[in-house]
Design a protein around this motif. Sequence first.
Motif, PDB file in Angstrom:
ATOM      1  N   CYS A  42       0.846  -1.191   0.000  1.00 52.68           N
ATOM      2  CA  CYS A  42       0.000   0.000   0.000  1.00 52.68           C
ATOM      3  C   CYS A  42       0.884   1.243   0.000  1.00 52.68           C
ATOM      4  CB  CYS A  42      -0.898   0.006   1.228  1.00 52.68           C
ATOM      5  SG  CYS A  42      -1.793   1.555   1.403  1.00 52.68           S
ATOM      6  N   CYS A  91      -0.233   3.574   3.462  1.00 54.25           N
ATOM      7  CA  CYS A  91       0.202   3.305   4.837  1.00 54.25           C
ATOM      8  C   CYS A  91       1.377   2.327   4.903  1.00 54.25           C
ATOM      9  CB  CYS A  91      -0.963   2.761   5.660  1.00 54.25           C
ATOM     10  SG  CYS A  91      -1.501   1.118   5.170  1.00 54.25           S
ATOM     11  N   CYS A 143      -6.243  -1.108  -0.280  1.00 50.47           N
ATOM     12  CA  CYS A 143      -5.753  -1.465   1.048  1.00 50.47           C
ATOM     13  C   CYS A 143      -6.913  -1.606   2.040  1.00 50.47           C
ATOM     14  CB  CYS A 143      -4.792  -0.376   1.519  1.00 50.47           C
ATOM     15  SG  CYS A 143      -4.193  -0.642   3.199  1.00 50.47           S
ATOM     16  N   ASP A 175      -6.735  -1.471   5.107  1.00 46.75           N
ATOM     17  CA  ASP A 175      -6.521  -0.593   6.259  1.00 46.75           C
ATOM     18  C   ASP A 175      -6.880   0.856   5.977  1.00 46.75           C
ATOM     19  OD1 ASP A 175      -5.579  -2.757   7.728  1.00 46.75           O
ATOM     20  OD2 ASP A 175      -3.547  -2.499   6.954  1.00 46.75           O
ATOM     21  N   CYS A 176      -6.458   1.355   4.797  1.00 46.41           N
ATOM     22  CA  CYS A 176      -6.661   2.783   4.535  1.00 46.41           C
ATOM     23  C   CYS A 176      -7.367   3.078   3.226  1.00 46.41           C
ATOM     24  CB  CYS A 176      -5.328   3.538   4.596  1.00 46.41           C
ATOM     25  SG  CYS A 176      -4.254   3.243   3.174  1.00 46.41           S
TER      26      CYS A 176
HETATM   27 ZN   LIG Z   1      -3.021   1.333   3.413  1.00 49.88          ZN
END
Ligand SMILES: [Zn+2]
Length: 166
Positions: A129, A132, A152, A154-155
Amino acid sequence: MAAGEVLDTAALIAWPMERMRGSLVVPSQRAELGRISPEREMLLDSIGLEWATPGGAALAQASELATRTGDMSGLSPVDLELLALSLERSATLVTDDYRLQNLCELGGIRWLSVTMEGIRALWTWELRCPGCGAVQPPPDAPQARRGGLGSCPDCGTALRLRRGRE
Ligand SMILES: [Zn+2]
């Protein structure tokens, strides 16, 4: 069913002439081969190759694929044409270039190593990613990934393929 083979310039140099008969090549390889192996270049017309230039749609598709994986800056114009021609003809790309092999994997194009050893570096590529920095599991190639590499978890940033550590 294989629909022919597109040969990169390393294959043009290394393969026996009788093995190359009927294979696909792009016109810009003539000059490239002339710089690397003038003796081989003189033999080109006696091999029975099929010279073909990929169309604009295939070139755009190849460019899109290479841009998505981040490989674009490492590709020569000849590389991009070879990739596009493989896409256009549904042909196997014969190359030892790991970038091209990787692009084939992600683009659903069959490839063959010039030296028949197969890809070794594929497993060192990773999905990272750019937002992040999280590393995601590698793509389960080979298969076409028309939906891109995903984003991603996560983000939400679009993932890119990066070459990992050996
Ligand atoms: Zn990310």
